[in-house]
Scaffold this motif. Structure first.
Motif, PDB file in Angstrom:
ATOM      1  N   ASN A 512       0.828  -1.213   0.000  1.00 51.00           N
ATOM      2  CA  ASN A 512       0.000   0.000   0.000  1.00 51.00           C
ATOM      3  C   ASN A 512       0.862   1.262   0.000  1.00 51.00           C
ATOM      4  O   ASN A 512       0.537   2.257  -0.651  1.00 51.00           O
ATOM      5  CB  ASN A 512      -0.940   0.002   1.201  1.00 51.00           C
ATOM      6  CG  ASN A 512      -2.079  -0.998   1.057  1.00 51.00           C
ATOM      7  OD1 ASN A 512      -2.258  -1.596  -0.009  1.00 51.00           O
ATOM      8  ND2 ASN A 512      -2.846  -1.193   2.114  1.00 51.00           N
ATOM      9  N   LYS A 517      -1.597  -1.536  -7.096  1.00 55.80           N
ATOM     10  CA  LYS A 517      -3.036  -1.651  -7.363  1.00 55.80           C
ATOM     11  C   LYS A 517      -3.410  -3.004  -7.972  1.00 55.80           C
ATOM     12  O   LYS A 517      -4.532  -3.468  -7.809  1.00 55.80           O
ATOM     13  CB  LYS A 517      -3.485  -0.548  -8.324  1.00 55.80           C
ATOM     14  CG  LYS A 517      -3.239   0.866  -7.809  1.00 55.80           C
ATOM     15  CD  LYS A 517      -4.036   1.151  -6.547  1.00 55.80           C
ATOM     16  CE  LYS A 517      -3.816   2.585  -6.064  1.00 55.80           C
ATOM     17  NZ  LYS A 517      -4.515   2.853  -4.776  1.00 55.80           N
ATOM     18  N   LYS A 531      -5.940 -12.433  -3.204  1.00 56.35           N
ATOM     19  CA  LYS A 531      -7.233 -12.017  -3.758  1.00 56.35           C
ATOM     20  C   LYS A 531      -8.354 -12.082  -2.724  1.00 56.35           C
ATOM     21  O   LYS A 531      -9.163 -11.150  -2.612  1.00 56.35           O
ATOM     22  CB  LYS A 531      -7.583 -12.908  -4.954  1.00 56.35           C
ATOM     23  CG  LYS A 531      -8.928 -12.614  -5.620  1.00 56.35           C
ATOM     24  CD  LYS A 531      -9.098 -13.520  -6.832  1.00 56.35           C
ATOM     25  CE  LYS A 531     -10.389 -13.220  -7.570  1.00 56.35           C
ATOM     26  NZ  LYS A 531     -11.567 -13.704  -6.835  1.00 56.35           N
ATOM     27  N   ASN A 532      -8.401 -13.169  -1.965  1.00 56.83           N
ATOM     28  CA  ASN A 532      -9.561 -13.402  -1.106  1.00 56.83           C
ATOM     29  C   ASN A 532      -9.339 -13.087   0.369  1.00 56.83           C
ATOM     30  O   ASN A 532     -10.300 -12.785   1.079  1.00 56.83           O
ATOM     31  CB  ASN A 532      -9.999 -14.874  -1.225  1.00 56.83           C
ATOM     32  CG  ASN A 532     -10.478 -15.221  -2.616  1.00 56.83           C
ATOM     33  OD1 ASN A 532     -11.122 -14.416  -3.267  1.00 56.83           O
ATOM     34  ND2 ASN A 532     -10.143 -16.408  -3.093  1.00 56.83           N
ATOM     35  N   TYR A 534      -6.359 -11.162   1.776  1.00 58.32           N
ATOM     36  CA  TYR A 534      -5.684  -9.905   2.102  1.00 58.32           C
ATOM     37  C   TYR A 534      -6.633  -8.719   2.285  1.00 58.32           C
ATOM     38  O   TYR A 534      -6.314  -7.786   3.035  1.00 58.32           O
ATOM     39  CB  TYR A 534      -4.630  -9.579   1.043  1.00 58.32           C
ATOM     40  CG  TYR A 534      -3.258 -10.168   1.334  1.00 58.32           C
ATOM     41  CD1 TYR A 534      -3.128 -11.309   2.130  1.00 58.32           C
ATOM     42  CD2 TYR A 534      -2.094  -9.596   0.830  1.00 58.32           C
ATOM     43  CE1 TYR A 534      -1.885 -11.864   2.405  1.00 58.32           C
ATOM     44  CE2 TYR A 534      -0.841 -10.139   1.097  1.00 58.32           C
ATOM     45  CZ  TYR A 534      -0.743 -11.270   1.881  1.00 58.32           C
ATOM     46  OH  TYR A 534       0.489 -11.799   2.154  1.00 58.32           O
ATOM     47  N   PRO A 535      -7.807  -8.701   1.620  1.00 54.42           N
ATOM     48  CA  PRO A 535      -8.714  -7.559   1.847  1.00 54.42           C
ATOM     49  C   PRO A 535      -9.072  -7.344   3.313  1.00 54.42           C
ATOM     50  O   PRO A 535      -9.339  -6.208   3.711  1.00 54.42           O
ATOM     51  CB  PRO A 535      -9.946  -7.933   1.009  1.00 54.42           C
ATOM     52  CG  PRO A 535      -9.374  -8.724  -0.133  1.00 54.42           C
ATOM     53  CD  PRO A 535      -8.272  -9.547   0.502  1.00 54.42           C
ATOM     54  N   GLU A 536      -9.075  -8.396   4.138  1.00 52.18           N
ATOM     55  CA  GLU A 536      -9.382  -8.225   5.560  1.00 52.18           C
ATOM     56  C   GLU A 536      -8.325  -7.401   6.283  1.00 52.18           C
ATOM     57  O   GLU A 536      -8.577  -6.875   7.365  1.00 52.18           O
ATOM     58  CB  GLU A 536      -9.512  -9.594   6.236  1.00 52.18           C
ATOM     59  CG  GLU A 536     -10.794 -10.323   5.881  1.00 52.18           C
ATOM     60  CD  GLU A 536     -11.096 -11.432   6.863  1.00 52.18           C
ATOM     61  OE1 GLU A 536     -11.473 -11.119   8.010  1.00 52.18           O
ATOM     62  OE2 GLU A 536     -10.943 -12.601   6.485  1.00 52.18           O
ATOM     63  N   GLY A 538      -6.764  -4.837   4.666  1.00 53.93           N
ATOM     64  CA  GLY A 538      -6.630  -3.585   3.917  1.00 53.93           C
ATOM     65  C   GLY A 538      -5.955  -3.740   2.578  1.00 53.93           C
ATOM     66  O   GLY A 538      -5.638  -2.737   1.932  1.00 53.93           O
ATOM     67  N   GLU A 540      -6.568  -4.341  -0.836  1.00 55.63           N
ATOM     68  CA  GLU A 540      -7.555  -4.418  -1.920  1.00 55.63           C
ATOM     69  C   GLU A 540      -6.829  -4.270  -3.256  1.00 55.63           C
ATOM     70  O   GLU A 540      -6.497  -3.160  -3.683  1.00 55.63           O
ATOM     71  CB  GLU A 540      -8.608  -3.321  -1.762  1.00 55.63           C
ATOM     72  CG  GLU A 540      -9.404  -3.389  -0.465  1.00 55.63           C
ATOM     73  CD  GLU A 540     -10.511  -4.425  -0.516  1.00 55.63           C
ATOM     74  OE1 GLU A 540     -10.735  -4.980  -1.613  1.00 55.63           O
ATOM     75  OE2 GLU A 540     -11.150  -4.668   0.524  1.00 55.63           O
ATOM     76  N   TYR A 541      -6.577  -5.383  -3.927  1.00 57.89           N
ATOM     77  CA  TYR A 541      -5.841  -5.356  -5.180  1.00 57.89           C
ATOM     78  C   TYR A 541      -6.609  -6.100  -6.265  1.00 57.89           C
ATOM     79  O   TYR A 541      -7.417  -6.982  -5.974  1.00 57.89           O
ATOM     80  CB  TYR A 541      -4.455  -6.009  -5.018  1.00 57.89           C
ATOM     81  CG  TYR A 541      -3.710  -5.549  -3.793  1.00 57.89           C
ATOM     82  CD1 TYR A 541      -3.245  -4.231  -3.680  1.00 57.89           C
ATOM     83  CD2 TYR A 541      -3.491  -6.416  -2.719  1.00 57.89           C
ATOM     84  CE1 TYR A 541      -2.571  -3.807  -2.541  1.00 57.89           C
ATOM     85  CE2 TYR A 541      -2.820  -6.006  -1.580  1.00 57.89           C
ATOM     86  CZ  TYR A 541      -2.369  -4.700  -1.492  1.00 57.89           C
ATOM     87  OH  TYR A 541      -1.718  -4.279  -0.362  1.00 57.89           O
ATOM     88  N   ARG A 542      -6.326  -5.728  -7.493  1.00 57.08           N
ATOM     89  CA  ARG A 542      -6.833  -6.501  -8.630  1.00 57.08           C
ATOM     90  C   ARG A 542      -5.814  -7.607  -8.873  1.00 57.08           C
ATOM     91  O   ARG A 542      -4.690  -7.345  -9.297  1.00 57.08           O
ATOM     92  CB  ARG A 542      -6.989  -5.614  -9.864  1.00 57.08           C
ATOM     93  CG  ARG A 542      -7.513  -6.338 -11.099  1.00 57.08           C
ATOM     94  CD  ARG A 542      -7.965  -5.341 -12.162  1.00 57.08           C
ATOM     95  NE  ARG A 542      -6.888  -4.462 -12.575  1.00 57.08           N
ATOM     96  CZ  ARG A 542      -6.043  -4.719 -13.585  1.00 57.08           C
ATOM     97  NH1 ARG A 542      -6.161  -5.857 -14.266  1.00 57.08           N
ATOM     98  NH2 ARG A 542      -5.111  -3.856 -13.914  1.00 57.08           N
TER      99      ARG A 542
END
Length: 732
Positions: A512, A517, A531-532, A534-536, A538, A540-542
């Motif tokens: 970050n 990105k 993908k599934n 890491y969003p927890e 922070g 948030e990647y494509r």
């Protein structure tokens, strides 16, 4: 009709049921809380599709038995109202006359209501016949076919008898009202009626018996029917058919992401370590949803048909785990609910491992996800086992000794091999790759090479091949060079949640801060985690897998494949790319774009793909029990290639599910060709299997990226294009 008898039956039956259910519910309330009331619209949609719609019951691999189950399920739904009607008739002679005599003046005064009621009676008759057909099928299957997934069970025959009895007694009761007395009576009709076709046939068959005998049969059918309903109701909480009560709620409370796009969500729940959520020790550490999962297991055995541990003789079947835990809880219900042990005094519950389950059972799982993909009621087996591992690792420090070095390697050097962090970019020393944050850019993608791509000699070739493709296509990318560290997937699946969260938070913070990105991965485990999961934290990647990216580049004509490969090839689906994330088509489209390749499918492919044996951290553990999973998979690949060479080669029918894994029993050398992979773990496991089984001269294991790089048409420095040539995939 007798209101007294009906009332007594209801009072006794319902009272016993309530007392039993109070204990069952009390156990769930004693377990850990969990929020499963978020996103109600999505849950309701899942309930309609998978619960009431029975979508998973008619999955291709079990279509016929699934359809038979749907017939029985439909009968339960439709006949629920009829059951209420019958109990009302038991209390009221007026209701009996009204609901059995459609010439009653009430119906003449309400013709629209009469039409609706006739349609209901028609539906009732049709589903009852369907239920009898379903019961007959399952009796035949259990008694004669004996599919492997169905364990012998007297309970199954009892329940099938209950269901058949309900349908038969319904027809006897209804048919008796179609037998006229010697003198015409308003209740009786002797003609066939379209709204009760099956009941009419039964009524006509009963006519030769005479009114009195038919009436006795009808009355007996009525009381037997009510008795079966209440006996059935009270039997449900004591056996595998508890799912009749808990199945639909269990589907509603599913882990969001399950079943969507025909994939199995691989995102594990994240415990709060600051609140000392260190894993599952006793059954009270299970959540209420995990308890409901145990109640909902139908013992259908679908979880076994492509389970790598079951098929290769490991001490783990998810059906078995569910039953062992459920029966332990039921045998110690007061202990779980009130803390009173077998001696009658307050004492702590024993740990699950050592009481209900063995340690080797918990460590056997490869987390391939087949069990959860196949389960019609969405039982979450994998997170429960991983949570047990968390306790063993983080609290007891009791785990297979060979993974100690894996944890130490990740902690000290940022990779499970424990190789020096300063060697992370040696694979690319001569490639002059850009490094994120070196002042260049901006870059569109971060190429997350991964531990295998950086350190494993075989996977380094894949990393270099991917760089070749990306450069030829003009993709803007950079790596982290020596700054890259393990994503933590291995640590998490092996139960070291603290180490995983440390790696995840560190990576997310670093990426970050660099403005990352989009991420390219060549490992499905990295792909799934970033993908599934890491969003927890922070992140948030494509995230795009290398097979998806290559497929996109081919479609956009940014690369062209011209070298011809005259080879037969079969593709092995990585669990964490295919089943867990739904990426099935991209790899196959890439392979089919390579000139000359003949792509043949293994019997167990795509959704039914068979694990290589490396997932769930098993890559780093010894396989002491049963046959080797990677051997089973390679045997299937060898048979598939042989069958492609010679269609007369005996090949088990894809519809024969009575002996799961039989294609993996093939012991001959097999055909010649390539097994294509898209995962470094799968590559290692299958290459090892090639060597173990002496097939080095016949089978080559190649990553899709290597094949594309070999076939790539590369532009020269003068702008001309290298000519197409026929090549054969290079052996390792």
């Amino acid at each position: 009709m007798s209101p007294i008898i009906t009332g007594l039956l209801l009072a006794v039956g319902v009272s016993v049921f309530v007392m039993t259910m109070a204990g069952r519910i009390g156990v769930l309330l004693a377990m850990k809380p969990e929020n499963r009331l978020d996103n109600i619209p999505q849950r309701a949609a899942a309930l309609l599709r998978f619960g009431l719609g029975q979508k998973r019951m008619v999955d291709p691999e079990e279509f016929t038995p699934g359809l038979m189950h749907v017939l029985i399920f439909a009968a339960f739904l439709v006949l629920a109202l009829r059951t209420v009607m019958l109990f009302v008739m038991g209390f009221s002679e007026t209701a009996l006359v009204l609901l059995t005599d459609l010439t009653d003046p009430f119906w003449a005064a309400h013709p629209a209501l009469l039409s609706v009621y006739k349609l209901y009676l028609l539906a009732k008759d049709l589903v009852a016949v369907g239920a009898l057909l379903g019961c007959a099928y399952f009796v035949y299957a259990r008694a004669l076919v004996k599919p492997d997934r169905m364990s012998p069970s007297w309970e199954a025959y009892l329940i099938l008898g209950f269901i058949s009895g309900l349908m038969i007694t319904e027809f006897l009761f209804g048919g008796s009202h179609m037998v006229p007395r010697e003198q015409s009576m308003p209740l009786a009709t002797s003609n066939f009626v379209w709204w009760e076709p099956a009941t009419s046939v039964v009524g006509m068959a009963m006519r030769p018996l005479g009114y009195t005998a038919a009436h006795v049969l009808g009355v007996a059918g009525f009381w037997i029917h009510l008795s079966i309903v209440l006996a059935f109701l009270n039997f449900l909480p004591w056996g595998k058919h508890f799912h009749v009560i808990t199945g639909l709620p269990n589907v509603f409370f599913l882990r969001l992401g399950q079943g969507q796009r025909n994939t199995q969500s691989a995102k594990l729940p994240t415990p709060n370590l600051e609140k000392e959520e260190f894993g599952t020790a006793t059954v009270k550490d299970l959540t209420w949803k995990q308890g409901m999962d145990l109640y909902s297991c139908t013992e259908c055995g679908r979880c076994q048909t492509h389970c790598p541990t079951y098929i290769t003789g490991k001490p783990l079947t998810h059906k078995g785990v569910n039953q062992d835990l459920k029966h332990w809880i039921w045998d110690h219900q007061m202990w779980v609910e009130e803390g009173r042990g077998p001696s009658g005094t307050t004492e702590p519950l024993p740990e699950i491992i050592g009481s209900a389950l063995k340690a080797e059972t918990v460590w056997a799982c490869t987390s391939c996800g087949w069990c959860e993909t196949a389960c019609p009621v969405f039982i979450e087996n994998v997170p429960r086992l991983i949570d047990m591992r968390r306790y063993q690792v983080q609290v007891k420090a009791d785990f297979p000794p060979e993974i100690q070095r894996v944890f130490e390697g990740i902690e000290r050097q940022g990779n499970p091999w424990g190789l020096g962090q300063d060697r992370r970019d040696e694979w690319a020393e001569d490639l002059a790759l850009p490094t994120w944050g070196d002042g260049g850019g901006p870059y569109e993608y971060l190429f997350f090479v991964g531990c295998a791509g950086s350190y494993d000699d075989k996977q380094k070739k894949v990393s270099r091949a991917l760089v070749k493709i990306l450069r030829e296509a003009g993709v803007s990318f950079a790596t982290l060079s020596k700054q890259e560290m393990c994503n933590g997937d291995t640590a998490r699946r092996l139960g070291n949640e603290y180490l995983y969260q440390t790696m995840a938070k560190t990576n997310v913070e670093t990426w970050n801060s660099m403005g990352v990105k989009a991420v390219i991965t060549q490992c499905p485990h990295c792909f799934n985690t970033i993908k599934n999961e890491y969003p927890e934290f922070g992140g948030e990647y494509r995230v795009i897998n290398h097979t998806q990216l290559i497929n996109d580049l081919l479609k956009e004509k940014r690369i062209k494949l011209s070298a011809v490969m005259n080879e037969k090839l079969t593709y092995h689906d990585p669990c964490y790319l295919g089943r867990h994330n739904g990426v099935y088509d991209a790899p196959r489209e890439v392979l089919k774009a390579i000139p000359g390749l003949e792509v043949v499918e293994m019997q167990r492919s795509k959704r039914e793909g068979f694990c290589c044996g490396a997932g769930g951290g098993r890559m780093w553990m010894e396989e002491h029990i049963g046959t080797r999973i990677n051997h089973n998979r390679l045997n299937e690949a060898a048979l598939t290639l042989k069958h492609a060479e010679d269609p007369n080669t005996p090949y088990p029918s894809a519809t024969d599910k009575q002996k799961p894994g039989q294609v993996g029993d093939y012991k001959e050398p097999g055909g010649k060709g390539i097994v294509a992979v898209a995962c470094p773990f799968c590559s290692t496991m299958l290459k090892d299997a090639v060597n173990d089984t002496g097939r080095e001269e016949l089978i080559k294991v190649k990553d899709i990226t290597e094949l594309v790089a070999d076939a790539l048409e590369v532009k020269t420095g003068t702008g001309t294009v290298a000519p197409s040539v026929a090549v054969s995939a290079k052996p390792e």
